[in-house]
Design a protein around this motif. Structure first.
Motif, PDB file in Angstrom:
ATOM      1  N   ARG A 163       0.880  -1.177   0.000  1.00  0.00           N
ATOM      2  CA  ARG A 163       0.000   0.000   0.000  1.00  0.00           C
ATOM      3  C   ARG A 163       0.913   1.220   0.000  1.00  0.00           C
ATOM      4  O   ARG A 163       1.242   1.776   1.052  1.00  0.00           O
ATOM      5  CB  ARG A 163      -0.928   0.010   1.215  1.00  0.00           C
ATOM      6  N   VAL A 164       1.341   1.609  -1.191  1.00  0.00           N
ATOM      7  CA  VAL A 164       2.263   2.733  -1.332  1.00  0.00           C
ATOM      8  C   VAL A 164       1.771   3.649  -2.449  1.00  0.00           C
ATOM      9  O   VAL A 164       1.009   3.239  -3.320  1.00  0.00           O
ATOM     10  CB  VAL A 164       3.697   2.266  -1.637  1.00  0.00           C
ATOM     11  N   ARG A 165       2.213   4.894  -2.419  1.00  0.00           N
ATOM     12  CA  ARG A 165       1.864   5.854  -3.473  1.00  0.00           C
ATOM     13  C   ARG A 165       2.911   5.870  -4.587  1.00  0.00           C
ATOM     14  O   ARG A 165       2.682   6.455  -5.643  1.00  0.00           O
ATOM     15  CB  ARG A 165       1.712   7.265  -2.879  1.00  0.00           C
ATOM     16  N   ALA A 166       4.065   5.244  -4.339  1.00  0.00           N
ATOM     17  CA  ALA A 166       5.107   5.149  -5.366  1.00  0.00           C
ATOM     18  C   ALA A 166       5.955   3.924  -5.080  1.00  0.00           C
ATOM     19  O   ALA A 166       6.309   3.663  -3.932  1.00  0.00           O
ATOM     20  CB  ALA A 166       5.972   6.408  -5.382  1.00  0.00           C
ATOM     21  N   LEU A 167       6.272   3.169  -6.124  1.00  0.00           N
ATOM     22  CA  LEU A 167       7.101   1.980  -5.949  1.00  0.00           C
ATOM     23  C   LEU A 167       8.557   2.380  -5.731  1.00  0.00           C
ATOM     24  O   LEU A 167       9.077   3.234  -6.449  1.00  0.00           O
ATOM     25  CB  LEU A 167       7.009   1.081  -7.186  1.00  0.00           C
ATOM     26  N   PRO A 168       9.230   1.762  -4.772  1.00  0.00           N
ATOM     27  CA  PRO A 168      10.668   2.010  -4.620  1.00  0.00           C
ATOM     28  C   PRO A 168      11.414   1.602  -5.881  1.00  0.00           C
ATOM     29  O   PRO A 168      11.131   0.561  -6.477  1.00  0.00           O
ATOM     30  CB  PRO A 168      11.059   1.122  -3.433  1.00  0.00           C
ATOM     31  N   LEU A 169      12.358   2.419  -6.308  1.00  0.00           N
ATOM     32  CA  LEU A 169      13.114   2.112  -7.520  1.00  0.00           C
ATOM     33  C   LEU A 169      13.938   0.841  -7.373  1.00  0.00           C
ATOM     34  O   LEU A 169      14.371   0.263  -8.381  1.00  0.00           O
ATOM     35  CB  LEU A 169      14.012   3.292  -7.881  1.00  0.00           C
ATOM     36  N   ALA A 170      14.144   0.399  -6.129  1.00  0.00           N
ATOM     37  CA  ALA A 170      14.881  -0.849  -5.919  1.00  0.00           C
ATOM     38  C   ALA A 170      14.193  -2.014  -6.623  1.00  0.00           C
ATOM     39  O   ALA A 170      14.857  -2.992  -7.000  1.00  0.00           O
ATOM     40  CB  ALA A 170      15.031  -1.129  -4.428  1.00  0.00           C
ATOM     41  N   LEU A 171      12.869  -1.920  -6.823  1.00  0.00           N
ATOM     42  CA  LEU A 171      12.158  -2.992  -7.515  1.00  0.00           C
ATOM     43  C   LEU A 171      12.662  -3.133  -8.948  1.00  0.00           C
ATOM     44  O   LEU A 171      12.800  -4.252  -9.458  1.00  0.00           O
ATOM     45  CB  LEU A 171      10.652  -2.711  -7.515  1.00  0.00           C
TER      46      LEU A 171
END
Length: 263
Positions: free
Chosen positions: A55-63
């Motif tokens: 439940r996030v508003r932006a995916l971490p770039l680590a993905l």
């Protein structure tokens, strides 16, 4: 598939190093904790499949740094879109998105040239990218438009979601996918649903030359067929024949070689 709930435990690289598939449950964790967990996965060289519940508003770039992934499934009721860097996951074969607030897909998605399956389930999706035809290996597309209006008290200006792309334009885009053999279309099965999308198959639907398997799911209406269109390559239709605004003879004329399964 190995399951890790980040609200209860942390990731241990020693356990994950040779793990091929992982479900990461992160609905109850802060974005920073999710980013840290995904950073750990960069060293899990054997990881091929990831299911992420968040439940996030932006995916971490680590993905987008998990370059060995072949299957990715994202389930999130907050995430409004994907980062442009999703194109870095060039080994992806399957991408499944169950994203409540997904409004659009980045044009960079066309960089996933090995993608064979794309599954989209959204309440807010407004259109598909014009350059989707670059996915030359795509064989299966599922497009579920659950555009029911639900008032979001956290967003007072919340708008009624609509799929704005004309159906003819959508079919032209799908017709550019040379390997697309399986197509599933669906929207809410509610009689009062105001914004019907799949109420007809336009003449441009005939451009889906590789199509073999067509599925309609949860439609609240009948689907009209275009006149004079014949698609002999379609072998299987999963839909009740009564879902079509056509006689049996008209349905057979358009799909002369199709078996219709209404189970």
């Amino acid at each position: 598939m190995h399951v890790v709930d980040l609200s209860l435990s942390s990731l241990e690289l020693a356990v994950l190093r040779d793990l091929p598939a992982l479900e990461l449950q992160a609905e109850g964790v802060e974005p920073e904790a999710l980013a840290a967990a995904l950073a750990v996965l960069r060293d899990a060289r054997g990881l091929k499949a990831l299911r992420l519940r968040s439940r996030v508003r932006a995916l971490p770039l680590a993905l987008t740094e998990l370059r060995g992934l072949q299957q990715l499934e994202l389930i999130d009721h907050e995430l409004p879109g994907l980062p442009a860097a999703i194109s870095e996951l060039t080994r992806l074969r399957s991408l499944r998105l169950e994203l409540f607030h997904l409004a659009s897909l980045p044009r960079s998605l066309a960089g996933l040239t090995r993608l064979r399956e794309l599954y989209l389930d959204s309440h807010h999706l407004s259109r598909l990218p014009e350059n989707l035809g670059a996915l030359a290996e795509l064989r299966s597309l599922t497009l579920l438009l659950r555009h029911l209006y639900l008032h979001d008290w956290e967003r007072p200006a919340h708008f009624r979601p609509r799929f704005e792309q004309p159906l003819a334009d959508l079919c032209r885009i799908l017709g550019q996918l040379p390997q697309l053999s399986s197509l599933t279309l669906g929207e809410p099965d509610i009689a009062s649903y105001p914004d019907v999308v799949f109420d007809r198959l336009p003449p441009e639907f005939a451009g889906l030359h590789a199509l073999e398997h067509l599925t309609f799911t949860s439609l609240p209406h009948r689907v009209a067929l275009p006149h004079g269109v014949v698609m002999p390559g379609v072998r299987q239709i999963d839909a009740n024949p009564r879902r079509f605004d056509a006689t049996e003879a008209e349905l057979l004329a358009m799909f002369p070689n199709a078996q219709i399964d209404d189970s």
